[in-house]
Write a protein that holds these residues in place. Structure first.
Motif, PDB file in Angstrom:
ATOM      1  N   ARG A   5      -7.956  -4.003  -1.398  1.00 32.39           N
ATOM      2  CA  ARG A   5      -8.201  -5.409  -1.092  1.00 32.39           C
ATOM      3  C   ARG A   5      -8.728  -5.466   0.336  1.00 32.39           C
ATOM      4  NH1 ARG A   5      -3.243  -9.012  -2.802  1.00 32.39           N
ATOM      5  NH2 ARG A   5      -4.784 -10.639  -2.513  1.00 32.39           N
ATOM      6  N   LYS A   6      -9.596  -6.428   0.572  1.00 27.86           N
ATOM      7  CA  LYS A   6     -10.212  -6.574   1.889  1.00 27.86           C
ATOM      8  C   LYS A   6      -9.530  -7.699   2.650  1.00 27.86           C
ATOM      9  CE  LYS A   6     -14.639  -7.302   1.830  1.00 27.86           C
ATOM     10  NZ  LYS A   6     -16.046  -7.683   2.000  1.00 27.86           N
ATOM     11  N   LEU A   7      -9.230  -7.447   3.916  1.00 30.34           N
ATOM     12  CA  LEU A   7      -8.668  -8.436   4.816  1.00 30.34           C
ATOM     13  C   LEU A   7      -9.678  -8.653   5.941  1.00 30.34           C
ATOM     14  CD1 LEU A   7      -6.309 -10.162   5.980  1.00 30.34           C
ATOM     15  CD2 LEU A   7      -5.545  -8.058   7.124  1.00 30.34           C
ATOM     16  N   ARG A   8     -10.116  -9.899   6.098  1.00 32.31           N
ATOM     17  CA  ARG A   8     -11.062 -10.217   7.177  1.00 32.31           C
ATOM     18  C   ARG A   8     -10.464 -11.347   8.005  1.00 32.31           C
ATOM     19  NH1 ARG A   8     -17.144 -10.193   6.160  1.00 32.31           N
ATOM     20  NH2 ARG A   8     -16.349 -10.519   4.075  1.00 32.31           N
ATOM     21  N   VAL A   9     -10.473 -11.151   9.322  1.00 29.43           N
ATOM     22  CA  VAL A   9      -9.913 -12.120  10.251  1.00 29.43           C
ATOM     23  C   VAL A   9     -10.989 -12.514  11.254  1.00 29.43           C
ATOM     24  CG1 VAL A   9      -8.112 -12.544  11.974  1.00 29.43           C
ATOM     25  CG2 VAL A   9      -7.643 -11.030  10.031  1.00 29.43           C
ATOM     26  N   HIS A  10     -11.140 -13.815  11.466  1.00 29.27           N
ATOM     27  CA  HIS A  10     -12.067 -14.341  12.466  1.00 29.27           C
ATOM     28  C   HIS A  10     -11.237 -14.699  13.694  1.00 29.27           C
ATOM     29  CE1 HIS A  10     -15.383 -14.868   9.488  1.00 29.27           C
ATOM     30  NE2 HIS A  10     -14.339 -14.723   8.697  1.00 29.27           N
ATOM     31  N   TRP A  11     -11.598 -14.105  14.842  1.00 31.30           N
ATOM     32  CA  TRP A  11     -10.775 -14.217  16.041  1.00 31.30           C
ATOM     33  C   TRP A  11     -11.632 -14.693  17.211  1.00 31.30           C
ATOM     34  CZ3 TRP A  11      -5.668 -12.455  15.601  1.00 31.30           C
ATOM     35  CH2 TRP A  11      -4.910 -12.579  16.758  1.00 31.30           C
ATOM     36  N   PRO A  12     -11.253 -15.797  17.859  1.00 28.82           N
ATOM     37  CA  PRO A  12     -12.041 -16.278  18.995  1.00 28.82           C
ATOM     38  C   PRO A  12     -11.945 -15.313  20.172  1.00 28.82           C
ATOM     39  CG  PRO A  12      -9.966 -17.471  18.877  1.00 28.82           C
ATOM     40  CD  PRO A  12     -10.033 -16.592  17.651  1.00 28.82           C
ATOM     41  N   ASP A  96      -4.494  -0.752   0.105  1.00 30.19           N
ATOM     42  CA  ASP A  96      -4.372  -0.395  -1.306  1.00 30.19           C
ATOM     43  C   ASP A  96      -4.106  -1.643  -2.143  1.00 30.19           C
ATOM     44  OD1 ASP A  96      -3.312   0.533  -3.863  1.00 30.19           O
ATOM     45  OD2 ASP A  96      -3.095   2.491  -2.904  1.00 30.19           O
ATOM     46  N   ALA A  97      -4.864  -1.829  -3.201  1.00 30.41           N
ATOM     47  CA  ALA A  97      -4.719  -3.008  -4.067  1.00 30.41           C
ATOM     48  C   ALA A  97      -3.353  -3.067  -4.738  1.00 30.41           C
ATOM     49  CB  ALA A  97      -5.824  -3.030  -5.121  1.00 30.41           C
ATOM     50  N   ALA A  98      -2.669  -1.922  -4.851  1.00 28.75           N
ATOM     51  CA  ALA A  98      -1.356  -1.885  -5.494  1.00 28.75           C
ATOM     52  C   ALA A  98      -0.211  -2.198  -4.534  1.00 28.75           C
ATOM     53  CB  ALA A  98      -1.133  -0.507  -6.127  1.00 28.75           C
ATOM     54  N   LEU A  99      -0.529  -2.487  -3.286  1.00 29.31           N
ATOM     55  CA  LEU A  99       0.516  -2.790  -2.306  1.00 29.31           C
ATOM     56  C   LEU A  99       1.300  -4.028  -2.752  1.00 29.31           C
ATOM     57  CD1 LEU A  99       1.439  -1.697   0.477  1.00 29.31           C
ATOM     58  CD2 LEU A  99       0.032  -3.484   1.494  1.00 29.31           C
ATOM     59  N   PRO A 100       2.626  -3.983  -2.697  1.00 24.41           N
ATOM     60  CA  PRO A 100       3.433  -5.134  -3.133  1.00 24.41           C
ATOM     61  C   PRO A 100       3.116  -6.400  -2.328  1.00 24.41           C
ATOM     62  CG  PRO A 100       4.825  -3.200  -2.785  1.00 24.41           C
ATOM     63  CD  PRO A 100       3.457  -2.853  -2.266  1.00 24.41           C
ATOM     64  N   ASP A 101       3.193  -7.544  -2.997  1.00 32.30           N
ATOM     65  CA  ASP A 101       2.906  -8.827  -2.354  1.00 32.30           C
ATOM     66  C   ASP A 101       3.764  -9.059  -1.119  1.00 32.30           C
ATOM     67  OD1 ASP A 101       0.950  -9.406  -4.200  1.00 32.30           O
ATOM     68  OD2 ASP A 101       2.218 -10.749  -5.399  1.00 32.30           O
ATOM     69  N   THR A 102       5.001  -8.593  -1.120  1.00 28.61           N
ATOM     70  CA  THR A 102       5.879  -8.804   0.034  1.00 28.61           C
ATOM     71  C   THR A 102       5.323  -8.119   1.281  1.00 28.61           C
ATOM     72  OG1 THR A 102       7.253  -6.928  -0.658  1.00 28.61           O
ATOM     73  CG2 THR A 102       7.997  -9.141  -1.288  1.00 28.61           C
ATOM     74  N   ALA A 103       4.759  -6.928   1.121  1.00 31.70           N
ATOM     75  CA  ALA A 103       4.168  -6.219   2.254  1.00 31.70           C
ATOM     76  C   ALA A 103       2.915  -6.950   2.742  1.00 31.70           C
ATOM     77  CB  ALA A 103       3.832  -4.777   1.876  1.00 31.70           C
ATOM     78  N   LEU A 124      -8.747 -12.984   2.326  1.00 30.90           N
ATOM     79  CA  LEU A 124      -8.094 -11.909   1.590  1.00 30.90           C
ATOM     80  C   LEU A 124      -8.740 -11.837   0.213  1.00 30.90           C
ATOM     81  CD1 LEU A 124      -5.824  -9.812   1.548  1.00 30.90           C
ATOM     82  CD2 LEU A 124      -4.304 -11.606   0.714  1.00 30.90           C
ATOM     83  N   SER A 125      -9.332 -10.694  -0.098  1.00 28.01           N
ATOM     84  CA  SER A 125     -10.034 -10.548  -1.378  1.00 28.01           C
ATOM     85  C   SER A 125      -9.090 -10.078  -2.469  1.00 28.01           C
ATOM     86  CB  SER A 125     -11.173  -9.526  -1.241  1.00 28.01           C
ATOM     87  OG  SER A 125     -10.655  -8.206  -1.259  1.00 28.01           O
ATOM     88  N   GLY A 126      -9.568 -10.209  -3.685  1.00 29.57           N
ATOM     89  CA  GLY A 126      -8.925  -9.556  -4.810  1.00 29.57           C
ATOM     90  C   GLY A 126      -9.333  -8.087  -4.774  1.00 29.57           C
ATOM     91  N   PRO A 127      -8.893  -7.302  -5.735  1.00 28.59           N
ATOM     92  CA  PRO A 127      -9.243  -5.885  -5.737  1.00 28.59           C
ATOM     93  C   PRO A 127     -10.755  -5.642  -5.789  1.00 28.59           C
ATOM     94  CG  PRO A 127      -7.449  -6.297  -7.258  1.00 28.59           C
ATOM     95  CD  PRO A 127      -7.967  -7.642  -6.819  1.00 28.59           C
ATOM     96  N   ALA A 140      -2.733   9.822  -4.637  1.00 23.16           N
ATOM     97  CA  ALA A 140      -1.568   9.724  -5.514  1.00 23.16           C
ATOM     98  C   ALA A 140      -0.305  10.126  -4.768  1.00 23.16           C
ATOM     99  CB  ALA A 140      -1.771  10.577  -6.750  1.00 23.16           C
ATOM    100  N   SER A 141      -0.366  11.190  -3.957  1.00 24.02           N
ATOM    101  CA  SER A 141       0.825  11.626  -3.237  1.00 24.02           C
ATOM    102  C   SER A 141       1.178  10.642  -2.137  1.00 24.02           C
ATOM    103  CB  SER A 141       0.621  13.022  -2.662  1.00 24.02           C
ATOM    104  OG  SER A 141      -0.367  13.021  -1.667  1.00 24.02           O
ATOM    105  N   GLU A 142       0.177  10.023  -1.504  1.00 25.94           N
ATOM    106  CA  GLU A 142       0.444   9.049  -0.466  1.00 25.94           C
ATOM    107  C   GLU A 142       1.023   7.773  -1.082  1.00 25.94           C
ATOM    108  OE1 GLU A 142      -3.068   8.423   1.819  1.00 25.94           O
ATOM    109  OE2 GLU A 142      -3.209  10.532   2.328  1.00 25.94           O
ATOM    110  N   ALA A 143       0.552   7.375  -2.237  1.00 32.48           N
ATOM    111  CA  ALA A 143       1.043   6.166  -2.894  1.00 32.48           C
ATOM    112  C   ALA A 143       2.499   6.338  -3.289  1.00 32.48           C
ATOM    113  CB  ALA A 143       0.193   5.833  -4.110  1.00 32.48           C
ATOM    114  N   ALA A 144       2.895   7.549  -3.626  1.00 37.20           N
ATOM    115  CA  ALA A 144       4.268   7.804  -4.024  1.00 37.20           C
ATOM    116  C   ALA A 144       5.217   7.778  -2.838  1.00 37.20           C
ATOM    117  CB  ALA A 144       4.372   9.154  -4.737  1.00 37.20           C
ATOM    118  N   SER A 145       4.672   7.962  -1.617  1.00 36.70           N
ATOM    119  CA  SER A 145       5.514   7.999  -0.416  1.00 36.70           C
ATOM    120  C   SER A 145       6.050   6.646  -0.043  1.00 36.70           C
ATOM    121  CB  SER A 145       4.723   8.512   0.779  1.00 36.70           C
ATOM    122  OG  SER A 145       4.180   9.770   0.490  1.00 36.70           O
TER     123      SER A 145
END
Length: 145
Positions: A5-12, A96-103, A124-127, A140-145
């Motif tokens: 997912r893409k996160l873009r922030v506009h900052w003055p 990562d698009a699979a990141l839990p919503d709480t995070a 905030l984009s969709g996947p 895969a190994s990092e996602a399991a961590s």
């Protein structure tokens, strides 16, 4: 390909910082307090900008935000009824698009808390898929961590 997912922030930013960044002066990243705070938030969030062997990955651009404040606004810049233009640092990173919503909500709230605008522009984009040359097993190994 990796689903993110893409996160873009506009900052003055200050006009001086805008001019310095436009000429390629990378020290302006550290000298502009707002950009430094945003990059610190990136560094504090291990899920943001994670590309396997590369961490804290982001892209940036320069632009302008334009707005007119209406009654009831409490603007950091500008006045009610006045059109305002602000030099802007546009920050983009991925997670990562699979990141839990709480995070996701946690780091979005952190950015809102440190952003100087009353109503920050945060996209905030969709996947989406991004290319990757890292082996799929590494992700895969990092996602399991």
């Amino acid at each position: 390909m990796k689903s993110v997912r893409k996160l873009r922030v506009h900052w003055p930013i200050a006009s001086e910082s805008f001019a310095r960044l436009a000429t390629g002066d990378v020290e302006a990243f550290e000298d502009e307090a707002g950009i430094a705070a945003l990059l610190e938030a990136l560094a504090e969030s291990p899920d943001l900008g994670d590309f396997g062997n590369y961490r804290h990955v982001f892209e940036s651009g320069l632009g302008f935000e334009g707005f007119t404040c209406t009654e009831g606004a409490n603007p950091t810049l500008g006045h009610v009824g006045q059109r305002t233009l602000s030099p802007t640092f546009v920050f983009t990173t991925y997670f990562d698009a699979a990141l839990p919503d709480t995070a996701v909500e946690r780091f979005l709230q952190h950015i809102v808390d440190i952003h100087p605008w009353e109503v920050p522009v945060i996209e905030l984009s969709g996947p989406v898929s991004v290319s990757s040359t890292a082996p799929a097993a590494a992700y895969a190994s990092e996602a399991a961590s």
